[in-house]
Scaffold this motif. Structure first.
Motif, short mmCIF file in Angstrom:
data_model
loop_
_atom_site.label_atom_id
_atom_site.label_comp_id
_atom_site.label_asym_id
_atom_site.label_seq_id
_atom_site.Cartn_x
_atom_site.Cartn_y
_atom_site.Cartn_z
N MET A 134 0.82 -1.20 0.00
CA MET A 134 0.00 0.00 0.00
C MET A 134 0.86 1.26 0.00
SD MET A 134 -2.96 1.09 2.67
CE MET A 134 -1.81 1.61 3.92
N ILE A 135 1.86 1.29 0.87
CA ILE A 135 2.67 2.52 0.95
C ILE A 135 3.59 2.67 -0.26
CG2 ILE A 135 2.50 2.71 3.45
CD1 ILE A 135 5.56 1.81 3.39
N VAL A 136 4.10 1.57 -0.78
CA VAL A 136 4.95 1.64 -1.98
C VAL A 136 4.14 2.16 -3.17
CG1 VAL A 136 6.21 0.22 -3.67
CG2 VAL A 136 6.65 -0.04 -1.22
N ASP A 137 2.85 1.83 -3.21
CA ASP A 137 1.99 2.26 -4.31
C ASP A 137 1.54 3.71 -4.17
OD1 ASP A 137 0.47 1.50 -6.74
OD2 ASP A 137 -1.26 2.01 -5.46
N TYR A 138 1.63 4.28 -2.99
CA TYR A 138 1.08 5.62 -2.77
C TYR A 138 1.71 6.68 -3.69
CZ TYR A 138 -1.13 9.51 -0.44
OH TYR A 138 -1.89 10.61 -0.20
N PRO A 139 3.03 6.75 -3.85
CA PRO A 139 3.58 7.75 -4.78
C PRO A 139 3.11 7.54 -6.22
CG PRO A 139 5.30 6.96 -3.32
CD PRO A 139 4.11 6.08 -3.10
N ARG A 140 2.96 6.29 -6.65
CA ARG A 140 2.46 6.01 -8.01
C ARG A 140 1.06 6.59 -8.17
NH1 ARG A 140 -1.35 3.74 -10.28
NH2 ARG A 140 -2.03 2.82 -8.32
N HIS A 141 0.20 6.34 -7.18
CA HIS A 141 -1.17 6.85 -7.21
C HIS A 141 -1.18 8.38 -7.21
CE1 HIS A 141 -4.95 8.07 -5.10
NE2 HIS A 141 -5.46 7.29 -6.03
N PHE A 142 -0.36 8.98 -6.38
CA PHE A 142 -0.26 10.44 -6.32
C PHE A 142 0.18 10.98 -7.68
CE2 PHE A 142 1.44 14.57 -5.34
CZ PHE A 142 0.68 15.03 -4.27
N LYS A 143 1.19 10.36 -8.28
CA LYS A 143 1.73 10.81 -9.58
C LYS A 143 0.69 10.65 -10.68
CE LYS A 143 5.32 12.01 -12.27
NZ LYS A 143 4.74 12.62 -13.44
N LEU A 144 -0.11 9.60 -10.63
CA LEU A 144 -1.18 9.40 -11.61
C LEU A 144 -2.10 10.62 -11.63
CD1 LEU A 144 -2.94 7.23 -13.38
CD2 LEU A 144 -4.24 7.10 -11.26
N HIS A 145 -2.53 11.06 -10.46
CA HIS A 145 -3.44 12.20 -10.38
C HIS A 145 -2.72 13.52 -10.66
CE1 HIS A 145 -6.64 9.58 -9.43
NE2 HIS A 145 -6.10 9.19 -8.27
N TYR A 146 -1.49 13.62 -10.27
CA TYR A 146 -0.64 14.78 -10.60
C TYR A 146 -0.63 14.95 -12.11
CZ TYR A 146 4.11 16.99 -10.94
OH TYR A 146 5.20 17.78 -11.22
N ASP A 147 -0.37 13.87 -12.84
CA ASP A 147 -0.31 13.92 -14.29
C ASP A 147 -1.66 14.28 -14.90
OD1 ASP A 147 2.39 13.29 -14.24
OD2 ASP A 147 2.07 11.15 -14.69
N GLU A 148 -2.75 13.77 -14.32
CA GLU A 148 -4.09 14.13 -14.81
C GLU A 148 -4.32 15.63 -14.68
OE1 GLU A 148 -6.73 10.13 -13.78
OE2 GLU A 148 -6.56 11.71 -12.26
N ILE A 149 -3.92 16.20 -13.56
CA ILE A 149 -4.09 17.63 -13.34
C ILE A 149 -3.26 18.42 -14.33
CG2 ILE A 149 -3.60 19.51 -11.71
CD1 ILE A 149 -4.33 17.44 -9.45
N VAL A 150 -2.01 18.04 -14.51
CA VAL A 150 -1.15 18.74 -15.47
C VAL A 150 -1.75 18.69 -16.87
CG1 VAL A 150 1.12 18.67 -16.59
CG2 VAL A 150 0.95 18.47 -14.10
N ASP A 151 -2.27 17.53 -17.26
CA ASP A 151 -2.90 17.40 -18.58
C ASP A 151 -4.13 18.31 -18.71
OD1 ASP A 151 -0.99 15.54 -19.33
OD2 ASP A 151 -2.31 13.80 -19.06
N LEU A 152 -4.94 18.37 -17.68
CA LEU A 152 -6.13 19.23 -17.72
C LEU A 152 -5.76 20.72 -17.81
CD1 LEU A 152 -8.39 17.38 -15.16
CD2 LEU A 152 -8.92 17.75 -17.59
N ILE A 153 -4.72 21.10 -17.08
CA ILE A 153 -4.27 22.49 -17.11
C ILE A 153 -3.77 22.84 -18.51
CG2 ILE A 153 -2.47 24.07 -16.28
CD1 ILE A 153 -2.79 22.67 -13.51
N ALA A 154 -3.11 21.91 -19.16
CA ALA A 154 -2.53 22.15 -20.48
C ALA A 154 -3.58 22.27 -21.59
CB ALA A 154 -1.54 21.04 -20.83
N GLN A 155 -4.78 21.79 -21.34
CA GLN A 155 -5.81 21.82 -22.38
C GLN A 155 -6.36 23.21 -22.62
OE1 GLN A 155 -8.82 18.94 -21.30
NE2 GLN A 155 -7.37 17.26 -21.40
#
Length: 153
Positions: free
Chosen positions: A132-153
């Protein structure tokens, strides 16, 4: 333990980068893209729920059946009930920052003898505290990237 420190540091690094992005985004863009607010709200919920799991997994009997907010569409209900679309932007950024700092702190202080404790997800998966904890940064980065993509649109 090095693993715990590395995960905690990864979370803090990603948070620092995302915090800068969120503070510098055109507020008009956020106002017209409510999905950004919803994703940030979901990230706050994730930090809160994971903090609870981490704590419970260190003192309760394993495997633990713990409410699973992330599967089966329940996280969408959380977002709707909390109405993140109307949350004051600066307050939402602060909420993300401090709930994420807290989860990173909690991870850094996990009793390493408890890393194999398990919880059972709504999908009947047995997930260890370590997984669970090893996966947490991956999950955070997934949503980070979604936000960056939305901002770029």
């Amino acid at each position: 333990m090095e693993l715990l420190e590395n995960v905690s540091n990864d979370i803090r690094r990603l948070l620092g980068e995302l915090d800068t992005i969120l503070r510098n985004v055109d507020i008009n863009k956020v106002a017209t893209k409510t999905t950004i607010r919803q994703i940030v709200g979901h990230m706050c919920d994730s930090a809160s729920n994971n903090t609870h799991r981490i704590i419970h997994l260190q003192y309760q009997k394993s495997p633990l059946i713990f409410p699973d907010y992330a599967n089966l569409g329940v996280n969408d209900i959380w977002i709707k009930i909390q109405n993140y679309n109307t949350y004051e932007w600066d307050d939402l950024i602060h909420l993300l920052k401090y709930t994420t700092i807290h989860v990173a702190h909690v991870i850094q202080n996990i009793d390493s003898t408890k890393l194999q404790q398990q919880w059972i997800s709504a999908l009947n998966e047995h997930i260890t505290l370590e997984e669970m904890i090893v996966d947490y940064p991956r999950h955070f980065k997934l949503h980070y990237d979604e936000i960056v993509d939305l901002i770029a649109q």
